[in-house]
Design an enzyme around this catalytic site. Sequence first.
Site, PDB file in Angstrom:
ATOM      1  N   GLU A 157      -0.225  -9.464  -0.866  1.00 23.49           N
ATOM      2  CA  GLU A 157      -1.649  -9.779  -0.672  1.00 23.49           C
ATOM      3  C   GLU A 157      -2.394  -9.781  -2.006  1.00 23.49           C
ATOM      4  OE1 GLU A 157      -1.830  -6.619   2.288  1.00 23.49           O
ATOM      5  OE2 GLU A 157      -2.603  -8.048   3.740  1.00 23.49           O
ATOM      6  N   GLY A 164       0.747  -5.135   0.799  1.00 24.02           N
ATOM      7  CA  GLY A 164      -0.397  -5.236  -0.107  1.00 24.02           C
ATOM      8  C   GLY A 164      -0.035  -5.865  -1.447  1.00 24.02           C
ATOM      9  N   GLU A 210       4.516  -5.145   7.185  1.00 24.94           N
ATOM     10  CA  GLU A 210       3.718  -4.084   7.823  1.00 24.94           C
ATOM     11  C   GLU A 210       4.160  -3.816   9.253  1.00 24.94           C
ATOM     12  OE1 GLU A 210       2.505  -6.508   5.918  1.00 24.94           O
ATOM     13  OE2 GLU A 210       0.948  -5.723   4.593  1.00 24.94           O
ATOM     14  N   ALA A 238       0.862  -1.186   0.000  1.00 18.52           N
ATOM     15  CA  ALA A 238       0.000   0.000   0.000  1.00 18.52           C
ATOM     16  C   ALA A 238       0.897   1.235   0.000  1.00 18.52           C
ATOM     17  CB  ALA A 238      -0.887  -0.016   1.241  1.00 18.52           C
TER      18      ALA A 238
HETATM   19  N1  CAA Z   1       4.638   3.256  -0.508  1.00 24.97           N
HETATM   20  C1  CAA Z   1       5.045   4.412  -1.041  1.00 24.97           C
HETATM   21  N2  CAA Z   1       6.217   4.555  -1.677  1.00 24.97           N
HETATM   22  C2  CAA Z   1       7.015   3.485  -1.763  1.00 24.97           C
HETATM   23  C3  CAA Z   1       6.655   2.235  -1.228  1.00 24.97           C
HETATM   24  C4  CAA Z   1       5.376   2.134  -0.590  1.00 24.97           C
HETATM   25  N3  CAA Z   1       4.917   0.983  -0.082  1.00 24.97           N
HETATM   26  N4  CAA Z   1       7.650   1.347  -1.461  1.00 24.97           N
HETATM   27  C5  CAA Z   1       8.593   2.026  -2.125  1.00 24.97           C
HETATM   28  N5  CAA Z   1       8.230   3.314  -2.328  1.00 24.97           N
HETATM   29  C6  CAA Z   1       8.971   4.383  -2.981  1.00 24.97           C
HETATM   30  C7  CAA Z   1      10.109   4.881  -2.110  1.00 24.97           C
HETATM   31  O1  CAA Z   1       9.645   5.793  -1.163  1.00 24.97           O
HETATM   32  C8  CAA Z   1      11.008   5.484  -3.144  1.00 24.97           C
HETATM   33  O2  CAA Z   1      10.486   6.748  -3.542  1.00 24.97           O
HETATM   34  P1  CAA Z   1      11.459   8.046  -3.597  1.00 24.97           P
HETATM   35  O3  CAA Z   1      12.441   7.706  -4.686  1.00 24.97           O
HETATM   36  O4  CAA Z   1      10.520   9.145  -3.965  1.00 24.97           O
HETATM   37  O5  CAA Z   1      12.094   8.164  -2.265  1.00 24.97           O
HETATM   38  C9  CAA Z   1      10.848   4.561  -4.349  1.00 24.97           C
HETATM   39  O6  CAA Z   1       9.613   3.865  -4.151  1.00 24.97           O
HETATM   40  C10 CAA Z   1      11.956   3.530  -4.427  1.00 24.97           C
HETATM   41  O7  CAA Z   1      12.024   2.854  -3.186  1.00 24.97           O
HETATM   42  P2  CAA Z   1      13.381   2.681  -2.359  1.00 24.97           P
HETATM   43  O8  CAA Z   1      14.300   3.824  -2.613  1.00 24.97           O
HETATM   44  O9  CAA Z   1      13.013   2.424  -0.948  1.00 24.97           O
HETATM   45  O10 CAA Z   1      13.963   1.376  -3.085  1.00 24.97           O
HETATM   46  P3  CAA Z   1      14.938   0.302  -2.455  1.00 24.97           P
HETATM   47  O11 CAA Z   1      15.333  -0.577  -3.597  1.00 24.97           O
HETATM   48  O12 CAA Z   1      16.003   0.914  -1.641  1.00 24.97           O
HETATM   49  O13 CAA Z   1      14.013  -0.555  -1.442  1.00 24.97           O
HETATM   50  C11 CAA Z   1      12.005  -1.750  -0.769  1.00 24.97           C
HETATM   51  C12 CAA Z   1      12.947  -1.323  -1.935  1.00 24.97           C
HETATM   52  C13 CAA Z   1      12.735  -2.730   0.135  1.00 24.97           C
HETATM   53  C14 CAA Z   1      10.811  -2.432  -1.416  1.00 24.97           C
HETATM   54  C15 CAA Z   1      11.558  -0.498   0.038  1.00 24.97           C
HETATM   55  O14 CAA Z   1      11.096   0.480  -0.875  1.00 24.97           O
HETATM   56  C16 CAA Z   1      10.467  -0.766   1.048  1.00 24.97           C
HETATM   57  O15 CAA Z   1      10.743  -1.291   2.102  1.00 24.97           O
HETATM   58  N6  CAA Z   1       9.238  -0.357   0.711  1.00 24.97           N
HETATM   59  C17 CAA Z   1       8.101  -0.461   1.642  1.00 24.97           C
HETATM   60  C18 CAA Z   1       7.625  -1.900   1.784  1.00 24.97           C
HETATM   61  C19 CAA Z   1       6.487  -1.971   2.783  1.00 24.97           C
HETATM   62  O16 CAA Z   1       6.632  -1.687   3.959  1.00 24.97           O
HETATM   63  N7  CAA Z   1       5.283  -2.389   2.302  1.00 24.97           N
HETATM   64  C20 CAA Z   1       4.107  -2.518   3.141  1.00 24.97           C
HETATM   65  C21 CAA Z   1       3.240  -1.307   2.985  1.00 24.97           C
HETATM   66  S1  CAA Z   1       1.885  -1.300   4.118  1.00 24.97           S
HETATM   67  C22 CAA Z   1       0.704  -2.292   3.425  1.00 24.97           C
HETATM   68  O17 CAA Z   1       0.867  -2.809   2.336  1.00 24.97           O
HETATM   69  C23 CAA Z   1      -0.560  -2.470   4.222  1.00 24.97           C
HETATM   70  C24 CAA Z   1      -1.473  -3.504   3.694  1.00 24.97           C
HETATM   71  O18 CAA Z   1      -1.512  -4.636   4.155  1.00 24.97           O
HETATM   72  C25 CAA Z   1      -2.408  -3.210   2.622  1.00 24.97           C
END
Ligand code: CAA
Length: 258
Positions: A112, A109, A132, A65
């Site tokens: 999921e 998500g 999460e 998400a």
């Molecule tokens: N939401 C919004 N933006 C996101 C994102 C997310 N879930 N995941 C990545 N991005 C964005 C980053 O913020 C970044 O944007 P900027 O360049 O503007 O800063 C861009 O995508 C690239 O990401 P990274 O620089 O972080 O890339 P990386 O290769 O270093 O890392 C990653 C990759 C490990 C996937 C890391 O991006 C990450 O941990 N992302 C979040 C994963 C996460 O926590 N997901 C769960 C979300 S909550 C959810 O999904 C609830 C539910 O059950 C529905």
Amino acid sequence: MTYENIIVAKHGKVALITLNRPKALNALSPDLTRELGEALDVLEIDPTVAAVVLTGSEKAFAAGADIKVMKDWSYMDVYSANFITATWERIAKFRKPTIAAVAGYALGGGCELAMMCDFIIAADNAKFGQPEITIGTIPGAGGTQRLTRLIGKSKAMEMVLTGRMMDAVEAERAGLVTRIVPADQLISDALKTAEKIASMSMPIAMMAKDAVNRAYEVSLSEGIHFERRLFHSTFATEDQKEGMNAFSEKRPPVFKDK
Ligand code: CAA
């Protein structure tokens, strides 16, 4: 229809939906999930579409998400909107067969969403996780339920409590994905598999999907009862006659989706 966050392309009787927010690793924003729901509404009633492949980019199927969109939402914001909204779950209710073709990250998500499809084909660089807990919340689009059913309590619990990722090999061993293919062959392999399904009778494939999905909802005896009724109803179709006659006449069947 044109979309800003997804791309929909037809390959014969297969629709390929590509999540397309590369700068955010296909984070599932409200606009993206709304567009996905709208596209599925169209494809479900399109008689020329018999199966759907859902994919992302080589780096990310979807990283979850959209954290930046939801980070300041209040309890009442998410409760009133019933976030995760029904649009997210749309693909789980889609009646035709669906395949998730996952390369790169399928997190939160994203994992999921992949699990809402009928099965997952993984590229060798795929990574699955429910992280999460690392951002102070829990899975909210079925992760605690579908992951547990797919890979069992012990592994699901560990993944949900630690937020660790699973690589493609572990995901295949655990039963989360049906098979692993080289990343550069992911789309062609998923399309080939979907085309094979699309070559069957569409209503029969829909009944088969319905019957398998029932196994997750009801007791064994109820599930077998449901299966038996659907099995009987296949004999009311022209395609059952065609399939069995073609076998007897030693020729390939020509299904008419009737
Ligand atoms: N939401 C919004 N933006 C996101 C994102 C997310 N879930 N995941 C990545 N991005 C964005 C980053 O913020 C970044 O944007 P900027 O360049 O503007 O800063 C861009 O995508 C690239 O990401 P990274 O620089 O972080 O890339 P990386 O290769 O270093 O890392 C990653 C990759 C490990 C996937 C890391 O991006 C990450 O941990 N992302 C979040 C994963 C996460 O926590 N997901 C769960 C979300 S909550 C959810 O999904 C609830 C539910 O059950 C529905």
